[in-house]
Design a protein around this motif. Structure first.
Motif: not given
Length: 360
Positions: A210-216, A348-355
């Motif tokens: 689920g985080s692959r696209e963000f990390v790439d 675990g609902d928070a998105m990686a790109r959220d601050g």
């Protein structure tokens, strides 16, 4: 609730609630800090998950038996003071409870800050007891408060990790794998190593599908791998694992795959808190916990106060100013929002790109 705090069951961290805190009068030498705004990230879940082991619960004692108050990073204003050197109206940055106020006993007050000398904090790591007066902080920018709250404590850990790897010559490894590679601390570390590469060493991401696209999209990692692919990853080169996830099953899979080629496992956090019980009888080296405050004191001693600030400050400002290109800052208001965000982080609902920040 006029005066509130978030309290968490130490033995079951998904169990949290808001409590009303009775106000008390100050005694001579104390100051009341009205907490204005603070950040909530997966790092705060690490504080809860390791609350007993790393003494995070000791900073802000809770009223209830078996309960703890969650540490956060944020800004407060001096709303009342009985300390001659700390006037009302000062804006303060530092380590607070997820709450509406904190009473401190300022000591070693200078133009730049002070320490909280409250008796119960005397045995705790100094890095968490320091408070910064924004009026005396040359690096303070009111337009970057969100970046400072959300990212600075995490970036500092990443910066110290990058320094540590250099000091240890990456333990002789040519690959460094970062678990939970979408986490803000991992991103900070990866940015340090991208801006100043270690010759012959590749920085590799381990993340979920689920985080692959963000990390790439970060363009910080030389390689990106999924947790589900660990058993098929090339394991012929000496490697280091920097573990931000703290997931026992990931640890077992990685140690089993790399065995003697794994030269170090540096455990940093517990983003996967529900799987954070240490795996036992692992092949290869024993995981070694990285406690950032200890490494911070070593860096300060080695570089001197001016040298440390010059080295770290330049890197931090560049990172902070780039944050809006990959991070979406979202501010919420009030005690109820604090509890809802905490529950979301636990789930675990928070998105990686959220601050995420909470305005008290």
């Amino acid at each position: 609730m006029k005066n509130w705090a978030l309290e968490i069951e130490k033995a079951a961290i998904p169990m949290a609630d808001l409590v009303e805190v009775p106000e008390r009068a100050l005694i001579d030498g104390e100051a009341r800090l009205k907490i204005d705004v603070f950040a909530l990230t997966a790092n705060n879940i690490t504080y809860a998950a390791f609350g007993d082991a790393m003494r995070y619960w000791d900073f802000f004692p809770a009223a209830g038996e078996g309960m703890g108050r969650l540490p956060v990073w944020g800004f407060a204003d001096v709303s009342e003071s009985r300390h001659p050197d700390l006037p009302v109206g000062e804006r303060i940055y530092g380590y607070f409870p997820a709450a509406s106020e904190l009473i401190v006993a300022p000591a070693k007050v200078s133009a730049t800050g002070f320490i909280d000398a409250s008796t119960h904090r005397a045995h705790l790591p100094p890095a968490y007891n320091r408070y910064i007066r924004c009026s005396g902080d040359a690096g303070y920018d009111p337009d970057l408060e969100a970046e400072q709250m959300v990212l600075q404590p995490l970036y500092l850990t990443g910066w110290l990790l990058a320094r540590y790897l250099r000091e240890e010559a990456t333990f002789g490894a040519s690959r460094v794998y970062l678990t939970s590679a979408s986490s803000k601390t991992a991103i900070g570390m990866a940015r340090c190593l991208k801006d100043s590469p270690i010759s012959g060493v590749k920085i590799c991401a381990l993340t979920s599908a689920g985080s692959r696209e963000f990390v790439d999209g970060l363009n910080l990692y030389d390689e990106v791998h999924l947790y589900s692919d660990i058993d098929r990853m090339p394991a012929s080169r000496a490697s280091v694992m920097v573990d931000f996830a703290g997931d026992a099953s990931v640890n077992r899979d990685f140690h089993t795959r790399f065995a003697d080629q794994l030269k170090a496992n540096i455990r940093v956090g517990g983003a996967h808190w529900e799987q954070s019980a240490p795996a036992r009888n692992l092949p290869g080296p024993k995981p070694n916990f990285f406690f950032a405050p200890d490494h911070l004191e070593k860096a300060r001693a080695a570089l001197g106060p001016g040298g440390f600030q010059a080295a770290y400050g330049k890197d931090w400002v560049a990172f902070a100013r780039s944050a809006k290109s990959w991070l979406q800052f979202r501010e919420f208001s009030g005690a109820k929002a604090c509890l809802e965000i905490y529950n979301g982080l636990i789930a675990g609902d928070a998105m990686a790109r959220d601050g995420l920040t909470v305005r008290v």
